[in-house]
Design an enzyme around this catalytic site. Structure first.
Site, PDB file in Angstrom:
ATOM      1  N   ASP A  41      60.994 -86.532 -41.212  1.00 32.70           N
ATOM      2  CA  ASP A  41      60.292 -87.017 -40.022  1.00 32.70           C
ATOM      3  C   ASP A  41      61.313 -87.182 -38.909  1.00 32.70           C
ATOM      4  O   ASP A  41      62.457 -86.722 -39.022  1.00 32.70           O
ATOM      5  CB  ASP A  41      59.552 -88.322 -40.325  1.00 32.70           C
ATOM      6  N   LYS A  57      56.003 -82.160 -44.480  1.00 33.47           N
ATOM      7  CA  LYS A  57      56.328 -83.588 -44.513  1.00 33.47           C
ATOM      8  C   LYS A  57      55.275 -84.362 -45.302  1.00 33.47           C
ATOM      9  O   LYS A  57      55.590 -85.128 -46.216  1.00 33.47           O
ATOM     10  CB  LYS A  57      56.431 -84.147 -43.103  1.00 33.47           C
TER      11      LYS A  57
END
Length: 219
Positions: free
Chosen positions: A147, A128
């Site tokens: 996320d 991420k």
């Protein structure tokens, strides 16, 4: 509408959603404050389990105090803990920032690397964070930022049936054209923050409810 069952159907749904989301969320500027790739990677590490607004308050004083990778590498751990305490999980985050600074100094001449492989060797950096940095700092789209918002929103859209972020990312990379990897993820984040809440999503007010197979299923 029914939940898409095939990859072709998912791709077609993503293609229909993309321009609609683009109209709703035209600004692709990340909400973390940053000027350099180092600042962005630090802010993204701090954003775990913390709001971007709070991270921005912390980095207003953190960035001037730690202007380069060497500053993080040489910082006393206790000083870093206190500096990032308001972001939560400050013990781990402080260790990550110090370790990140040390590796950047030792291996990358103090500069943030530009490849996924290298970024993933940095303490506190998973896919991420690496995707955020590559997309926003360098304009390189090697994957999709996943996320909690992206995971939730794209699952509700029916673009993935997975819950594990790496598997969600793999699905999204399959159904989205590469040029949409960055904008679609960011717009999904904004949609999750403003409309598609984890609890009590605002389905009745959602501008893309007609395309969402989950609309109206949260009583």
């Amino acid at each position: 509408m029914p939940r898409p069952r095939t990859w072709k159907a998912r791709s077609e749904l993503a293609a229909a959603l993309s321009p609609r989301l683009a109209v709703l969320y035209p600004d692709l500027t990340v909400s973390l404050d940053w000027e350099t790739p180092l600042q962005l990677i630090v802010a993204t590490v701090l954003s775990a389990q913390c709001t971007d607004e709070r991270v921005n308050r912390v980095t207003r004083t953190l960035f001037p105090a730690y202007p380069d990778a060497r500053a993080y590498a040489d910082a006393p751990l206790e000083a870093l803990r206190e500096a990032v305490r308001p972001t939560g999980f400050f013990n781990n985050k402080a260790r990550h920032l110090k370790g990140l600074g040390r590796r950047l100094v030792d291996v990358y001449d103090g500069e943030v690397p530009r490849t996924m492989e290298d970024l993933l060797t940095l303490p506190g950096v998973a896919r991420k964070t690496a995707n955020v940095v590559l997309s926003n700092a360098f304009g390189l789209h090697e994957g999709v930022v996943v996320d909690t918002h992206v995971k939730r929103v794209t699952h509700r859209f029916g673009l993935t049936n997975e819950v594990d972020p790496p598997r969600v990312e793999k699905d999204l990379m399959r159904v989205l054209p590469r040029e949409e990897w960055h904008p679609f993820a960011w717009r999904s984040i904004l949609h999750g923050r403003t409309v598609c809440y984890a609890r009590k999503p605002r389905c009745a007010e959602c501008p893309v409810a007609d395309l969402c197979p989950s609309a109206g299923k949260f009583g």
